[in-house]
Design a protein around this motif. Sequence first.
Motif, mmCIF file in Angstrom:
data_model
loop_
_atom_site.group_PDB
_atom_site.id
_atom_site.type_symbol
_atom_site.label_atom_id
_atom_site.label_comp_id
_atom_site.label_asym_id
_atom_site.label_seq_id
_atom_site.Cartn_x
_atom_site.Cartn_y
_atom_site.Cartn_z
ATOM 1 N N VAL A 584 0.968 -1.416 0.125
ATOM 2 C CA VAL A 584 0.129 -0.182 -0.021
ATOM 3 C C VAL A 584 0.840 1.334 -0.087
ATOM 4 O O VAL A 584 1.706 1.367 0.719
ATOM 5 N N LYS A 585 0.560 1.925 -0.963
ATOM 6 C CA LYS A 585 1.324 3.482 -1.009
ATOM 7 C C LYS A 585 0.167 4.571 -0.962
ATOM 8 O O LYS A 585 -0.871 4.500 -1.643
ATOM 9 N N GLU A 586 0.456 5.588 0.054
ATOM 10 C CA GLU A 586 -0.682 6.418 0.212
ATOM 11 C C GLU A 586 0.044 8.064 0.679
ATOM 12 O O GLU A 586 1.113 7.884 1.114
ATOM 13 N N GLY A 587 -0.591 9.006 0.136
ATOM 14 C CA GLY A 587 -0.235 10.228 0.637
ATOM 15 C C GLY A 587 -1.650 10.923 0.980
ATOM 16 O O GLY A 587 -2.617 10.859 0.531
ATOM 17 N N TYR A 588 -1.368 12.271 2.040
ATOM 18 C CA TYR A 588 -2.534 12.866 2.267
ATOM 19 C C TYR A 588 -2.142 14.150 2.413
ATOM 20 O O TYR A 588 -0.970 14.559 2.420
ATOM 21 N N TYR A 613 -5.002 9.928 -0.856
ATOM 22 C CA TYR A 613 -4.760 8.826 -2.154
ATOM 23 C C TYR A 613 -4.085 7.599 -1.793
ATOM 24 O O TYR A 613 -3.030 7.662 -1.195
ATOM 25 N N THR A 614 -4.826 6.576 -1.906
ATOM 26 C CA THR A 614 -4.291 5.158 -1.700
ATOM 27 C C THR A 614 -4.438 4.367 -2.737
ATOM 28 O O THR A 614 -5.241 4.104 -3.645
ATOM 29 N N ASP A 615 -2.907 3.643 -2.914
ATOM 30 C CA ASP A 615 -2.988 2.686 -4.115
ATOM 31 C C ASP A 615 -2.772 1.263 -3.493
ATOM 32 O O ASP A 615 -1.606 1.135 -2.445
#
Length: 951
Positions: A584-588, A613-615
């Motif tokens: 999981v890769k994510e940024g906020y 955004y989460t991938d």
Amino acid sequence: MRSILIAGVASGALSHAAVCAQAPSAAPEPPALSAPAAASQEAASEIIVTGSRTIRNGAAAPTPVTTLTSQALTQTAPSNIPDALNRLPQFLGSSSQYRSTTFNATAGLQGNYLNLRGLGPQRVLVLIDGNRVPPTATSNAVDSNIMPQMLIERVDVVTGGASAAYGSDAVSGVVNYILNKNFNGVQASAQRGVSTYGDAGSYRLGVAAGQGFAGDHGHIEASVEHYRNDGIPSQSQRPDYSRLALITGTGAANNPYTLVTNARFNDVTFGGLIRSGPLAGSQFNPDGTASPFTAGAPTGTSQVTVGGQGAVVPPTVLVPKLETTQAFGRASYEFTDTINGFVQGGYSRSKTGYLSAFATRRAGTSNGITIFADNPYLSPSVRTALGAAPSFTMSRLFSDAPGNEQTSLTQSYNVMTGLEGTLGGLHWDVNYTHGRAQLDLSQVEQNNRNFYAAVDAVRAPSGQIVCRVTLVNPAFGQGCVPINVMGLGNLDPAALAYIRQDSRSRIVNRLDVVGANLRGDLFDLPAGPVAFAIGGEARWQKLRQTSNADPSIAVDYTGIRGVPSGVLPFATTNVGAARGSQDVKEGYAELNVPIFKDQPFAKRLELNGAFRYTDYKTSGSVKTWKVGGIYEPMGGIRLRLTASRDIAAPSLFDLFAGQQAQVGTNTDRHTGVTSLSTIVSSGNASLQPERANTLVGGLVLQPSFIPRLTFSIDAYRIAIKDAIGSQDAQTELNDCELSGGTAPVCALITRPFPYSNTTPANFPTTIVVAPQNLSALRVKGIDFEVNYTVPLEPVVGIGGNLDLRAFVSYLDSYQTKANATANFIERAGRVTTVATTAGLPKWRGLVQQAYRNGGLTIQLTERFTGSYRRTTTEAFDPAFVEAPNKIYTDLYVSQGFDQNRYSLFVQVDNLFNVKPPLLPATVNPGFTYPTDKQNYDIVGRVFTIGAKARF
């Protein structure tokens, strides 16, 4: 119920408010339960509010946050902090040592899993200091027993979606355990407890220590704790079990649910009931002879009678043993004036053990027994009566053999390290977490291969009784010990040792997390600075499950007769292997914007928004967001509103679990039969994250004319679509029947004949349960909180304070939808079926009154369970439709000495020993305790004494 709760809250708060409205303000002592964090005006300016990464003042939080000190929680429930949290009405449907969401005596015993709003533990995000805790269960949930409780400073509970701030799984909210990072000195505690019945004995021992070093540039602290509770080893130790109460019938208008007592099976006996051949309808006597079986009076359930010679499940455990150990350590150091570093780690161990069931085998199922005419254990009279019949089938409940002994052991460790500091007025931090949780499940039960080899006994040419397989396949049958299953008391200990083995599985979850965050102020507006937070996180999670009872691996039964079709490796529990991983890769980003401050029409107006955004490696990208704000038209009145999109990702077990199978008892309304079916489950790699839309709005009142009073009311609405879930087998049967056989869930049920056949012969052979994105869930309700502190010196002339706290929740609606074509079913204030599930009361509450004066504390707590109707969709005996409200009173008294360095306390839970109502279920006679274990206290009055010392 509604009038009782409102009256209690209103009278407790408003009457004292009237008395003290003119009293001068005095500094209160720490309350039993602190005010909501969103209402706290003190010290909050230095604390980042849980649920937001930008707001440092709890008064500005648009999302309701309840803050509870560790001291308050241990005074509410001395067993542990999670048990205290579960007494708050916001928590509904949690599972723990004492709580289960079904009526089964042994369900839900693998840890302490918190459940907000009844939406499931997998939809609660558990944090420690704002960082994700590695999961301990297959559902992504966290066993809260693993927390270092002596070093917990407080617990923040966010009762609204927080996925944009913290990531996946924060659908129903967040439980954030905040550590005391500046613990100094040594603190030790010891306590002992026992129920009024002499069981449920418990003890807790703990020690914590902290010390600065390097001129207080560094700090180190550690704690070790051990807790043990012996549980209640038998249901027979509590009232109502001996009545063998059960609900029979199918819930149809022509066969309503009816309560009966002295319920027994009529298709199985303790010594064995012959079900086919010339002797069908006869039972085995202890000496191996056969006699006619006398059934009891018929009921609305074909396999259950009142009285007669049928078997009943012997008493199993009511509350399992629980033993937990936690060890934790933390070290921090100030490298410079602007850079700090830390490393911390913890190990925990949580173990439960209990007697879960007694082996039951029914003819015609995958666990049935076949006896051949050449079996040397047959008595001469039975062999003669068989005539030319080569064999017969039989059913038996093995009450003369040891019951299935089940053990659950969770071991977890995690290590976290990080740096934090300031740069140009901005605060930054980077951190890394590694965690590993291992769940070992084992059950001593009957190994089917060994069982059928031992039952297939013959006489060898030498005259010795042996297993037939040792003659026809000697290498395969080595070690086999023949067994005589005909007649009570004829089981050879050596044969029992041969057929009983451990069914074992091990589930290992690994989680690695790297994160970085930056927050601060962008620029100033007339109303104040615009605060921001940005950050990113990467998670790598792995799952591995191993088992010695994988149902997908064929078992070789060569040379063994009488093996039924569909037989599984073990009689009860068969778990497949699983392996999978998730990246999981994510940024906020989050922004808090002050609009107005100290204006005639607005003392304060602030807006808050966040986006993440989460991938996911398995399912692609997903976006979550939150928008909200607070508005204070004048001092003492605050309005708050938050709307959010939240997600819960499928667990690795949901995605990759191998096939699992077990034999379970269910009631089939279609055929009117209660019997055994094979229940098969597996993972579903095509699952997508579920999405929830959450809306929370509320009002907080802190009137200046009533000092120290805070009142809050918050309404919430949560709608989950594409919800991940797998219904239990009983629910699938019920939903299929309610649809008349047309619902998609009917395709998961395998019957010998077409659905139109309603005879007992069409009872399901296999029921498939698997997670899917098919269901939906809608919940709405209202939370009330009242917090009021009254200095008593100005009022009645005595020292000390009176603290009044009330938490009340109203569940307006709880609607579930099984699949895309099904209708929504309302569960608030009811259950959809009386079969086995617990109810969802509309009203629940907790009210506390505490007197504090120096080192003396006297606290009374009242807990309200609320009431519900057991069914509205089925015909039911009207005398047992209502599950009543119960009120439990707890008393806590403590006295401190030597400036509170030492203290003694006594707590009595369920002071008046209020007993649970008689609410039987519809499963096996004797197996279930006849009440709702989720909502009612089954232990009774419990005394706990303890001592604490601080050096």
